[in-house]
Scaffold this motif. Sequence first.
Motif, short mmCIF file in Angstrom:
data_model
loop_
_atom_site.label_atom_id
_atom_site.label_comp_id
_atom_site.label_asym_id
_atom_site.label_seq_id
_atom_site.Cartn_x
_atom_site.Cartn_y
_atom_site.Cartn_z
N ILE A 50 0.82 -1.21 0.00
CA ILE A 50 0.00 0.00 0.00
C ILE A 50 0.86 1.27 0.00
O ILE A 50 0.38 2.35 -0.38
CB ILE A 50 -0.94 -0.01 1.24
CG1 ILE A 50 -1.98 1.12 1.16
CG2 ILE A 50 -0.15 0.11 2.52
CD1 ILE A 50 -2.95 0.98 0.03
N GLN A 86 0.75 4.08 -2.84
CA GLN A 86 -0.49 4.04 -3.61
C GLN A 86 -1.48 5.08 -3.08
O GLN A 86 -1.57 5.29 -1.86
CB GLN A 86 -1.16 2.66 -3.50
CG GLN A 86 -0.45 1.54 -4.23
CD GLN A 86 -1.32 0.30 -4.28
OE1 GLN A 86 -2.50 0.38 -4.64
NE2 GLN A 86 -0.76 -0.84 -3.90
N ILE A 125 -5.00 6.18 -1.90
CA ILE A 125 -6.20 5.53 -1.37
C ILE A 125 -7.40 6.02 -2.19
O ILE A 125 -7.58 7.22 -2.39
CB ILE A 125 -6.42 5.89 0.11
CG1 ILE A 125 -5.14 5.64 0.92
CG2 ILE A 125 -7.60 5.12 0.69
CD1 ILE A 125 -4.66 4.23 0.91
N THR A 174 -7.40 -0.82 -1.92
CA THR A 174 -6.56 0.13 -1.20
C THR A 174 -7.17 0.49 0.15
O THR A 174 -6.46 0.70 1.13
CB THR A 174 -6.35 1.42 -2.01
OG1 THR A 174 -7.63 2.05 -2.24
CG2 THR A 174 -5.67 1.14 -3.35
N MET A 197 -6.44 -2.47 2.44
CA MET A 197 -5.04 -2.50 2.88
C MET A 197 -4.75 -1.39 3.89
O MET A 197 -4.01 -1.59 4.85
CB MET A 197 -4.09 -2.40 1.68
CG MET A 197 -3.99 -3.70 0.88
SD MET A 197 -2.67 -3.65 -0.35
CE MET A 197 -3.41 -2.62 -1.61
#
Lengths: 122, 263
Positions: free
Chosen positions: B87, B90, B92, B99, B102
């Motif tokens: 994650i 990345q 959200i 996502t 995670m």
Amino acid sequence: MVVDELDTLLSNCAECRTIAFADLSTQMILVTDTASTLPREALDRLCKQAAASLGLNGQTVLGEKPGQMAVLADKSTVNVFLRATEEPDDVLCCVCAPDVDLTKFVADATACVNRISSGQSE
Amino acid sequence: MSDTTALTQKLQSFLNTDDVFEDGARVISDLGVPSPLFAMLREIDETILERSLVFASGQTSVHLTAAGRRLRGFTAVSAASAIDETIIGQTISREEPGTLDMAFALMSGIFDAADRVTVRSLPPEPFGGSGERGVPAADLMDIWEVAASDTPVDMTGTAIERFLKTNAAGIAAMLHVSGGEVVNSEGDIAPLEKIWADQASDFIAAQTALSKTPDAQKMMSLDGVMADDTSVTVVVADDDIALLAHDPAQLGKLHRTWQAIFS
């Protein structure tokens, strides 16, 4: 020397104020740390608290079997009483400040009382 | 800044003199009050301009980017536990539910059991594209169902009730007696009822007689005194008495909580 064990335990915990080694069978404080200023009456009361918390002669005061350790806390003081694993009458009586880290202190104090009781400190 | 409500709240927060700091970081959750996840989302919700927030517990920390009351994404994690770090980096997004899952796993996995969580607000680190705005903290509260039990512990009620609520997860059984009447109980209370009937009165009387402060509120714990090696703690506060059965490992937390609530 027993007193060295007590002094070492005391010096390793800033929140600990007094440590005494007692014999529960006679309800007598045998040794205190060298810096202790507790009067005899206070030491006698500490020993009686240990007896009333841990029990004498295998007596159960609360629960289903005698305790190995008791912690009595109020706003200003935390008293910790610890039996030696092999000699139930050998007890460490500790007076600490309220912000003592109980988890760490109990681990150190347990090792200390067992060393004293087994004669490793002599 | 067009969001005047947020600005007002922010200015109000500057007036808050109750904040506690630890090594320069502000404590946002202590002994589970409020719950760590709630506390972290509240910090994100109060972040208008882009910032890097560092949440920490002990030696573990999580760095994330927040802006416009939104969680944009995570930039770093220092965790000894087996945390899925894919994650990191990345954005959200609601469009990518993975996502969200995670992010939840990371934040709750690291902080759910934390005794204390702190936050530092640092200048923002470069993160993602400008159009990737993340997800509002308020929406994350709904999506992750951070409500009811995860909101701050109800601070109403007596001190002993707050103590019991705060430690509910760590107590195997509990008997709360007020004015001689059982007013609440949890778990397998049969052993505690026997203690209450046969031993508690004498034990409390003996300890009170030996105390330098007989009328003071007290917490008394006996380690491993039940047949299954669980411990028993007695809390005395005026007319209220609570008997607790708990794992011996809970003693430290029970004591810290007791000091925090009763001192």
